[in-house]
Design an enzyme around this catalytic site. Structure first.
Site, PDB file in Angstrom:
ATOM      1  N   MET A  79       0.753  -1.141   0.114  1.00  0.00           N
ATOM      2  CA  MET A  79       0.309   0.007   0.260  1.00  0.00           C
ATOM      3  C   MET A  79       1.266   1.233  -0.039  1.00  0.00           C
ATOM      4  O   MET A  79       1.968   1.211   0.224  1.00  0.00           O
ATOM      5  CB  MET A  79      -0.988  -0.101   1.490  1.00  0.00           C
ATOM      6  CG  MET A  79      -1.827  -1.526   1.652  1.00  0.00           C
ATOM      7  SD  MET A  79      -2.911  -1.181   2.523  1.00  0.00           S
ATOM      8  CE  MET A  79      -3.905  -0.203   2.639  1.00  0.00           C
ATOM      9  N   HIS A  80      -0.199   2.208   0.266  1.00  0.00           N
ATOM     10  CA  HIS A  80       0.454   3.350  -0.289  1.00  0.00           C
ATOM     11  C   HIS A  80       1.695   4.569  -0.607  1.00  0.00           C
ATOM     12  O   HIS A  80       2.229   5.313  -0.737  1.00  0.00           O
ATOM     13  CB  HIS A  80       1.294   3.564   1.595  1.00  0.00           C
ATOM     14  CG  HIS A  80       0.579   3.461   2.250  1.00  0.00           C
ATOM     15  ND1 HIS A  80      -0.751   3.933   2.524  1.00  0.00           N
ATOM     16  CD2 HIS A  80       0.562   2.706   3.247  1.00  0.00           C
ATOM     17  CE1 HIS A  80      -1.816   3.057   3.559  1.00  0.00           C
ATOM     18  NE2 HIS A  80      -0.728   2.355   3.982  1.00  0.00           N
ATOM     19  N   ASP A 238      -2.924  -4.666   0.276  1.00  0.00           N
ATOM     20  CA  ASP A 238      -1.866  -5.234   0.978  1.00  0.00           C
ATOM     21  C   ASP A 238      -2.766  -6.200   2.208  1.00  0.00           C
ATOM     22  O   ASP A 238      -3.448  -7.337   2.596  1.00  0.00           O
ATOM     23  CB  ASP A 238      -0.609  -6.196   0.772  1.00  0.00           C
ATOM     24  CG  ASP A 238      -0.258  -4.975   2.079  1.00  0.00           C
ATOM     25  OD1 ASP A 238      -0.582  -4.456   2.081  1.00  0.00           O
ATOM     26  OD2 ASP A 238       0.999  -4.968   1.797  1.00  0.00           O
TER      27      ASP A 238
END
Length: 494
Positions: A79-80, A238
Site C-alpha cells: 500500500m501507499h 495487501d
C-alpha cells in the site's frame, strides 16, 4: 481456476487456485529495494512489471490444467507507494514506498493546513509519512520539474493492473491509504486534491475490490499463450486482501499479520473512526469498512537479528534457544522501532533498542525479547480497538512470523486470547484470487467464497501464568516510548 497476484515489498507472488481453494501452482520473483539515503525507500515500477510477467508465464507453464481454464486475475499490493507517469505513460521517478520516512515535514504541513479534526473528517485518518499524499507534496516541493509532468498517479498494484488491462483504475481499500479519499463516502476528497494541486482526472477511477476493471490485454494473452478472456478484478491493498485471504470479513474476527510489518486488522459493517485517528479507518475489500493498526517493523525485527547480527546461527537454532527462556526475558524489553513507527506512535525518529540489559542476559534472552517486543507493539493496536468497542471473538494470525509455534504462544499470552491458524498460508495472494473469483460473477459476495474455502485448523490458548507476567511487562513497555521520545529525536539529528 483463478489467479491471485500479491505484489509485495520484496517480491511478487502468484498462485493458481481452483473453486475448492486447492493451490494448483505458485511462482515467486524477487526485486530490489533501494535506499538512497537514511529514511528513503524506493523501487522501480518496471522491476515489478518484469517480475510479474515472468511469474505469470511460469505459473501458466506449471499448472497441470488447460490455460484456457483461467477465468480471472485478482491483485493484492503493497500500500501507499507513489507511482507517477507522464503523458506518454513513462514512469517519471522511482516509486516512494510505504516504508519511506522522508515526508514528516509534508505531514506537518498538511495537518497544519487542515487541522487534525478536519483532516480526520475529510479522510478518516491523520497525515503519516507512509501515506501517499505527503509523498505527492514532497515531489511538488523538491522535484517541481517532475511534478509538472505528472499525468497519472497510482498505487503499486494499480500500475500492474494498468499494464494487464490498459485501464486506469484503483480500489477503495487501497486508495483509503493515500490520504486522498473520503473513506466514509468512498470518493476522492476534493479539498485535499485542491491543496495538493492535483486534478481528479490524474487519479484512477475508484472501484470496489471485487469489481471487474477489464480483461487481460490481447497482446499479453498472446505473449503468455492464453486464448480465452480473463477478467481482472480491481483487487485490494495487501492488508485488506490478506484479511480476505484469512476470512476476516465479518465483525468479531481480528487478523494479525506477522510479516515485514505487523498489522492488527478488524472488520466493520459500518464506518467507524477513532477521534484521535490512532488507528487507520479504511474501506474494506468486501464493500464494508475496517480499522487497522500498523507497526512498521514486525517479522523484519527477527530477520534483522538473524541476518545482520547472528549471521552464523540458523533461524531455527535461535528460536530453539529462546524457548528455554521464561516469559518476560528476565526483565529485558525490546522496542521494535527499527524503521520508526506508525501505530500508535506516528514517529519516523523512533528507534529500536534493548532496555534492561544486564550481565546475566544471553543471546537467547535477546531473541525472546524481540518476539515479545513485537507482540507488545501489536497489543498497542489491540488495546485501541478495545477502546473503540470492537468485538473480539477470534484472532487469526498469518505471515512469516506465524510459522513459529513459540511466537504464536507468546502472542496468545500477551493478547490473552486464543490465536487461530487456518488451512491456508497464502494470505494476500489468496485474497486477490477470491476477489477475482467474485469479479467473474460466480459468487455474489466475498463472504460466500471465504466461508467455503477458509477453515480454522489450529488454536493456541493463553497460559494464565504467562498472561500475568506479560501484563506486568506490558505496563513497562507501554511507558518506554514516551520516556525515550526526546532521546530518539536528538539521535535523529546526529
Amino acid at each position: 481456476m483463478f489467479l491471485g497476484i500479491d505484489l509485495g515489498t520484496s517480491s511478487v507472488k502468484l498462485i493458481a487456485v481452483d473453486e475448492n481453494g486447492r493451490i494448483l501452482g505458485e511462482s515467486v520473483r524477487d526485486y530490489p529495494i533501494y535506499y538512497p539515503q537514511l529514511n528513503y525507500a524506493e523501487q522501480n515500477p518496471e522491476d515489478w512489471w518484469s517480475a510479474t510477467k515472468e511469474a505469470l508465464k511460469e505459473i501458466v507453464d506449471k499448472i497441470d490444467v488447460e490455460v484456457d481454464e483461467i477465468e480471472s486475475i485478482g491483485l493484492s499490493g503493497q500500500m501507499h507507494g507513489l507511482v507517477i507517469l507522464d503523458e506518454n505513460d513513462k514512469v517519471l521517478r522511482p516509486a516512494l514506498l510505504w516504508c519511506d520516512q522522508r515526508t514528516q515535514e509534508e505531514c506537518d504541513e498538511i495537518t497544519e493546513h487542515f487541522g487534525k479534526d478536519k483532516l480526520r473528517d475529510l479522510t478518516a485518518n491523520k497525515a503519516l509519512t507512509g501515506f501517499t499524499a505527503p509523498k505527492i507534496l514532497w515531489v511538488k516541493k523538491n522535484e517541481p520539474e517532475i511534478f509538472n509532468k505528472i499525468n497519472k498517479i497510482m498505487l503499486p498494484k494499480d500500475y500492474i493492473n494498468y499494464k494487464l488491462t490498459g485501464n486506469f483504475s484503483t480500489d477503495v481499500s487501497d486508495a483509503s491509504g493515500m490520504l486522498l479519499v473520503d473513506v466514509k463516502n468512498r470518493t476522492w476528497s476534493k479539498e485535499v486534491l485542491d491543496f495538493l494541486s492535483i486534478k481528479e482526472e490524474m487519479l484512477p477511477k475508484l472501484y470496489e475490490s471485487s469489481d471487474s476493471v477489464g480483461n487481460l490485454k490481447d497482446d499479453l494473452k498472446k505473449e503468455i499463450g492464453i486464448t480465452s478472456d480473463i477478467v481482472v478484478a480491481a483487487g485490494a491493498g495487501d492488508q485488506a486482501a490478506g484479511a480476505v485471504g484469512t476470512g476476516v470479513v465479518e465483525e468479531g474476527t481480528i487478523s494479525v499479520a506477522l510479516g515485514t510489518s505487523g498489522v492488527v486488522f478488524a472488520a466493520h459493517d459500518k464506518f467507524a473512526v477513532d477521534d484521535e485517528a490512532r488507528v487507520h479507518s479504511f474501506c474494506h475489500a468486501n464493500n464494508k469498512y475496517h480499522s487497522m493498526g500498523v507497526m512498521l517493523s514486525a517479522a523484519s525485527c527477527l530477520k534483522w537479528w538473524v541476518e545482520e547480527v547472528n549471521k552464523n546461527i540458523s533461524f531455527d537454532e535461535l528460536l530453539k534457544e529462546a524457548t528455554k527462556i521464561e516469559p518476560g526475558s528476565n526483565g529485558l524489553i525490546f522496542l521494535p522501532y527499527l524503521m520508526g513507527e506508525r501505530t500508535p506512535y506516528p514517529d519516523p525518529d523512533a528507534r529500536g533498542c534493548f532496555i534492561g540489559l544486564t550481565i546475566t542476559h544471553t543471546r537467547a534472552h535477546m531473541t525472546r525479547a524481540i518476539l515479545e517486543g513485537v507482540s507488545f507493539g501489536l497489543r498497542d493496536s489491540l488495546e485501541i480497538l478495545k477502546e473503540l468497542g470492537v468485538p473480539i471473538k477470534e484472532v487469526r494470525v498469518s505471515g512469516g512470523g506465524a510459522k513459529s509455534d513459540l511466537w504464536r504462544q507468546i502472542l496468545a499470552d500477551i493478547f490473552d486470547c486464543n490465536i487461530n491458524t487456518i488451512n491456508t498460508n497464502q494470505g494476500p495472494a489468496l485474497g486477490g484470487a477470491i476477489l477475482g473469483c467474485v469479479a467473474t460473477g460466480k459468487y455474489d459476495t466475498v463472504e460466500q467464497v471465504c466461508k467455503k474455502l477458509i477453515k480454522v485448523t489450529n488454536t493456541i490458548k493463553p497460559i494464565k501464568e504467562n498472561v500475568k507476567q506479560y501484563n506486568k511487562t506490558y505496563e513497562i513497555y507501554h511507558e518506554l516510548y514516551s520516556t525515550l521520545k526526546n532521546t530518539f529525536n536528538k539521535l535523529s539529528k546526529i
